[in-house]
Design a protein around this motif. Sequence first.
Motif, PDB file in Angstrom:
ATOM      1  N   LEU A 166       0.418  13.234   5.426  1.00  0.00           N
ATOM      2  CA  LEU A 166      -0.885  12.802   5.926  1.00  0.00           C
ATOM      3  C   LEU A 166      -1.202  11.374   5.483  1.00  0.00           C
ATOM      4  O   LEU A 166      -1.648  10.547   6.284  1.00  0.00           O
ATOM      5  CB  LEU A 166      -1.974  13.763   5.425  1.00  0.00           C
ATOM      6  CG  LEU A 166      -1.990  15.151   6.067  1.00  0.00           C
ATOM      7  CD1 LEU A 166      -3.017  16.056   5.370  1.00  0.00           C
ATOM      8  CD2 LEU A 166      -2.321  15.055   7.555  1.00  0.00           C
ATOM      9  N   HIS A 167      -0.970  11.093   4.202  1.00  0.00           N
ATOM     10  CA  HIS A 167      -1.256   9.756   3.698  1.00  0.00           C
ATOM     11  C   HIS A 167      -0.335   8.713   4.342  1.00  0.00           C
ATOM     12  O   HIS A 167      -0.784   7.627   4.737  1.00  0.00           O
ATOM     13  CB  HIS A 167      -1.089   9.721   2.170  1.00  0.00           C
ATOM     14  CG  HIS A 167      -2.253  10.296   1.436  1.00  0.00           C
ATOM     15  ND1 HIS A 167      -2.461  11.647   1.302  1.00  0.00           N
ATOM     16  CD2 HIS A 167      -3.304   9.689   0.793  1.00  0.00           C
ATOM     17  CE1 HIS A 167      -3.553  11.869   0.600  1.00  0.00           C
ATOM     18  NE2 HIS A 167      -4.092  10.700   0.282  1.00  0.00           N
ATOM     19  N   SER A 168       0.964   9.049   4.452  1.00  0.00           N
ATOM     20  CA  SER A 168       1.907   8.102   5.061  1.00  0.00           C
ATOM     21  C   SER A 168       1.553   7.849   6.514  1.00  0.00           C
ATOM     22  O   SER A 168       1.592   6.700   6.987  1.00  0.00           O
ATOM     23  CB  SER A 168       3.335   8.653   4.958  1.00  0.00           C
ATOM     24  OG  SER A 168       3.730   8.816   3.619  1.00  0.00           O
ATOM     25  N   GLY A 169       1.215   8.912   7.241  1.00  0.00           N
ATOM     26  CA  GLY A 169       0.850   8.750   8.644  1.00  0.00           C
ATOM     27  C   GLY A 169      -0.392   7.901   8.817  1.00  0.00           C
ATOM     28  O   GLY A 169      -0.467   7.056   9.720  1.00  0.00           O
ATOM     29  N   ALA A 170      -1.373   8.118   7.923  1.00  0.00           N
ATOM     30  CA  ALA A 170      -2.609   7.336   8.017  1.00  0.00           C
ATOM     31  C   ALA A 170      -2.345   5.857   7.751  1.00  0.00           C
ATOM     32  O   ALA A 170      -2.838   4.980   8.462  1.00  0.00           O
ATOM     33  CB  ALA A 170      -3.637   7.886   7.035  1.00  0.00           C
TER      34      ALA A 170
ATOM     35  N   LEU B 154       0.852   9.560  -5.315  1.00  0.00           N
ATOM     36  CA  LEU B 154       1.295  10.914  -4.971  1.00  0.00           C
ATOM     37  C   LEU B 154       2.311  11.430  -5.990  1.00  0.00           C
ATOM     38  O   LEU B 154       2.318  12.633  -6.309  1.00  0.00           O
ATOM     39  CB  LEU B 154       1.908  10.914  -3.567  1.00  0.00           C
ATOM     40  CG  LEU B 154       0.939  10.671  -2.407  1.00  0.00           C
ATOM     41  CD1 LEU B 154       1.697  10.579  -1.091  1.00  0.00           C
ATOM     42  CD2 LEU B 154      -0.110  11.780  -2.324  1.00  0.00           C
ATOM     43  N   ARG B 155       3.159  10.544  -6.482  1.00  0.00           N
ATOM     44  CA  ARG B 155       4.141  10.962  -7.483  1.00  0.00           C
ATOM     45  C   ARG B 155       3.447  11.402  -8.781  1.00  0.00           C
ATOM     46  O   ARG B 155       3.818  12.419  -9.384  1.00  0.00           O
ATOM     47  CB  ARG B 155       5.118   9.822  -7.759  1.00  0.00           C
ATOM     48  CG  ARG B 155       6.303  10.237  -8.621  1.00  0.00           C
ATOM     49  CD  ARG B 155       7.244   9.070  -8.874  1.00  0.00           C
ATOM     50  NE  ARG B 155       7.801   8.549  -7.624  1.00  0.00           N
ATOM     51  CZ  ARG B 155       7.499   7.371  -7.097  1.00  0.00           C
ATOM     52  NH1 ARG B 155       6.618   6.576  -7.732  1.00  0.00           N
ATOM     53  NH2 ARG B 155       8.038   6.974  -5.971  1.00  0.00           N
TER      54      ARG B 155
ATOM     55  N   GLU C 212       0.830  -1.211   0.000  1.00  0.00           N
ATOM     56  CA  GLU C 212       0.000   0.000   0.000  1.00  0.00           C
ATOM     57  C   GLU C 212       0.860   1.256   0.000  1.00  0.00           C
ATOM     58  O   GLU C 212       0.510   2.253  -0.621  1.00  0.00           O
ATOM     59  CB  GLU C 212      -0.934  -0.001   1.204  1.00  0.00           C
ATOM     60  CG  GLU C 212      -1.911   1.161   1.212  1.00  0.00           C
ATOM     61  CD  GLU C 212      -2.997   1.037   2.259  1.00  0.00           C
ATOM     62  OE1 GLU C 212      -3.661   2.039   2.539  1.00  0.00           O
ATOM     63  OE2 GLU C 212      -3.171  -0.080   2.798  1.00  0.00           O
ATOM     64  N   THR C 213       1.986   1.198   0.685  1.00  0.00           N
ATOM     65  CA  THR C 213       2.893   2.358   0.701  1.00  0.00           C
ATOM     66  C   THR C 213       3.426   2.648  -0.693  1.00  0.00           C
ATOM     67  O   THR C 213       3.493   3.807  -1.123  1.00  0.00           O
ATOM     68  CB  THR C 213       4.060   2.103   1.672  1.00  0.00           C
ATOM     69  OG1 THR C 213       3.545   1.912   2.995  1.00  0.00           O
ATOM     70  CG2 THR C 213       5.024   3.281   1.683  1.00  0.00           C
ATOM     71  N   ARG C 214       3.808   1.580  -1.410  1.00  0.00           N
ATOM     72  CA  ARG C 214       4.289   1.773  -2.787  1.00  0.00           C
ATOM     73  C   ARG C 214       3.190   2.361  -3.679  1.00  0.00           C
ATOM     74  O   ARG C 214       3.440   3.279  -4.480  1.00  0.00           O
ATOM     75  CB  ARG C 214       4.785   0.445  -3.357  1.00  0.00           C
ATOM     76  CG  ARG C 214       6.140   0.010  -2.839  1.00  0.00           C
ATOM     77  CD  ARG C 214       6.705  -1.131  -3.665  1.00  0.00           C
ATOM     78  NE  ARG C 214       5.856  -2.315  -3.592  1.00  0.00           N
ATOM     79  CZ  ARG C 214       6.031  -3.286  -2.705  1.00  0.00           C
ATOM     80  NH1 ARG C 214       6.998  -3.213  -1.813  1.00  0.00           N
ATOM     81  NH2 ARG C 214       5.227  -4.340  -2.712  1.00  0.00           N
TER      82      ARG C 214
ATOM     83  N   LYS D 213       0.575   4.271   7.997  1.00  0.00           N
ATOM     84  CA  LYS D 213       1.417   3.732   9.074  1.00  0.00           C
ATOM     85  C   LYS D 213       0.597   3.469  10.325  1.00  0.00           C
ATOM     86  O   LYS D 213       0.759   2.431  10.984  1.00  0.00           O
ATOM     87  CB  LYS D 213       2.538   4.723   9.377  1.00  0.00           C
ATOM     88  CG  LYS D 213       3.541   4.227  10.389  1.00  0.00           C
ATOM     89  CD  LYS D 213       4.668   5.233  10.562  1.00  0.00           C
ATOM     90  CE  LYS D 213       5.701   4.729  11.570  1.00  0.00           C
ATOM     91  NZ  LYS D 213       6.812   5.705  11.740  1.00  0.00           N
ATOM     92  N   SER D 214      -0.293   4.394  10.675  1.00  0.00           N
ATOM     93  CA  SER D 214      -1.122   4.226  11.866  1.00  0.00           C
ATOM     94  C   SER D 214      -2.056   3.030  11.721  1.00  0.00           C
ATOM     95  O   SER D 214      -2.232   2.242  12.666  1.00  0.00           O
ATOM     96  CB  SER D 214      -1.928   5.502  12.109  1.00  0.00           C
ATOM     97  OG  SER D 214      -2.807   5.336  13.204  1.00  0.00           O
ATOM     98  N   ARG D 215      -2.631   2.869  10.533  1.00  0.00           N
ATOM     99  CA  ARG D 215      -3.563   1.766  10.323  1.00  0.00           C
ATOM    100  C   ARG D 215      -2.866   0.412  10.452  1.00  0.00           C
ATOM    101  O   ARG D 215      -3.380  -0.507  11.117  1.00  0.00           O
ATOM    102  CB  ARG D 215      -4.216   1.895   8.945  1.00  0.00           C
ATOM    103  CG  ARG D 215      -5.258   0.819   8.675  1.00  0.00           C
ATOM    104  CD  ARG D 215      -6.131   1.137   7.477  1.00  0.00           C
ATOM    105  NE  ARG D 215      -5.389   1.169   6.227  1.00  0.00           N
ATOM    106  CZ  ARG D 215      -5.037   2.274   5.588  1.00  0.00           C
ATOM    107  NH1 ARG D 215      -5.343   3.459   6.106  1.00  0.00           N
ATOM    108  NH2 ARG D 215      -4.376   2.208   4.446  1.00  0.00           N
ATOM    109  N   TYR D 216      -1.697   0.298   9.881  1.00  0.00           N
ATOM    110  CA  TYR D 216      -0.992  -0.989   9.948  1.00  0.00           C
ATOM    111  C   TYR D 216      -0.337  -1.211  11.313  1.00  0.00           C
ATOM    112  O   TYR D 216      -0.131  -2.357  11.709  1.00  0.00           O
ATOM    113  CB  TYR D 216       0.028  -1.095   8.824  1.00  0.00           C
ATOM    114  CG  TYR D 216      -0.623  -1.422   7.499  1.00  0.00           C
ATOM    115  CD1 TYR D 216      -0.999  -2.724   7.201  1.00  0.00           C
ATOM    116  CD2 TYR D 216      -0.910  -0.427   6.586  1.00  0.00           C
ATOM    117  CE1 TYR D 216      -1.623  -3.026   6.005  1.00  0.00           C
ATOM    118  CE2 TYR D 216      -1.540  -0.719   5.381  1.00  0.00           C
ATOM    119  CZ  TYR D 216      -1.906  -2.016   5.097  1.00  0.00           C
ATOM    120  OH  TYR D 216      -2.526  -2.318   3.915  1.00  0.00           O
ATOM    121  N   ALA D 217      -0.012  -0.131  12.018  1.00  0.00           N
ATOM    122  CA  ALA D 217       0.469  -0.287  13.400  1.00  0.00           C
ATOM    123  C   ALA D 217      -0.642  -0.871  14.259  1.00  0.00           C
ATOM    124  O   ALA D 217      -0.398  -1.735  15.120  1.00  0.00           O
ATOM    125  CB  ALA D 217       0.932   1.057  13.950  1.00  0.00           C
ATOM    126  N   ASP D 218      -1.875  -0.426  14.021  1.00  0.00           N
ATOM    127  CA  ASP D 218      -3.016  -0.996  14.745  1.00  0.00           C
ATOM    128  C   ASP D 218      -3.192  -2.473  14.393  1.00  0.00           C
ATOM    129  O   ASP D 218      -3.497  -3.292  15.268  1.00  0.00           O
ATOM    130  CB  ASP D 218      -4.288  -0.222  14.397  1.00  0.00           C
ATOM    131  CG  ASP D 218      -4.287   1.188  14.954  1.00  0.00           C
ATOM    132  OD1 ASP D 218      -3.515   1.444  15.906  1.00  0.00           O
ATOM    133  OD2 ASP D 218      -5.038   2.040  14.431  1.00  0.00           O
TER     134      ASP D 218
END
Length: 362
Positions: A284-288, A209-210, A201-203, A290-295
């Motif tokens: 914002l997108h990266s934080g969201a 975004l690119r 998902e990050t890729r 990262k937070s979702r997968y940390a959960d």
Amino acid sequence: MRQDAHNPHCHLVIRDRDIETGKRVVRLSDSARDRTKAGLEPKAVEWVRMSWETHANRALERVGREARIDRRSLEAQGIDREATIHIGPQAIHVDKRVHRPESKFVETGNGRSIDYPTIDAGRTRQERHAEIVDFNIEKAARSPDFRTRETAKFQRDQMAKDRALENRLITEARRRTLEERRYRAKIRADLTHVRQLHQSETRAMRNMLREDWTAKRTALTEQHKIERSDLAKDQSRLGARFMRIVDVTGRTRKRQETDKKALQARQKVERGKLVQEHQKNRSLHSGAVKSRYADMKREVAAQYRPGLLSMLDRHRDADKDADRLRQDRATEREQVERRFEEKLKKVERMRKQRQRDRGPLL
């Protein structure tokens, strides 16, 4: 430590210098020549071994133990027995708690290669050690000396009981290790799946975004190019050129330069805003994500934690039971050894008495 529970030993640290004066007292690091000049044993290691032997044997004597230690080799002591081999703590841990270890080629720090598979001939270090012990016991069991022969037979019987218990405990310990590794492997597999989804998902997010950044930057670049072109056209019209020529004060030229710089400044600000907007959007997108997968990782950990803790508690209890069984066996063996020694001394006295009763041969 738990792994040393049945390997009682100590590590001695000897400070070679006086804390206050800094002078060497024990002088263990001195050369053999300097130690000889100082009237000391030339070899410091030999002196330490000799001192330890003396103090240890005095302590054994004080507590009424017949056992004694001897720093010399078996050959120097005149003992016809094969020396056992050293088994490192890592090899013992693997053998007792993981699986039957296999010999490997070892490259030492000085480039020396040790062919342990050939040396061990398919046996583990523990198995080779047991072979040497058995060989020594069998040799002693055929000794013409009565005490040596009977002691060897006694040791053979007791060692059989020790090994039976140890083999059972090793099998159970290996099973616990396998159970724990399989459970942790399941946890790692689920966490790896979450990690792979996160990376995927990050890729995808970065590609999106690119593409968005490229489209907006291209559009802004084209817009700025048009604005610069329009300003250049306005300033290059006939009337503008005429005013710039006839205006002897130079105000027309200055006004045109000012308009050009103002356009450049505004466009620079717009480019900066676009960069800031892109960085903010990416953050914002990266934080969201990262937070979702940390959960999700916390959910996986929470899912497995009760089972893992329960299993570890059960394994700790099993280890304690194994330690207790080993201690009970050690106590039992000590008691049996004491009774055997008393019985052996009684038989020896009887044999001596029988020899005296027979009298000297004519």
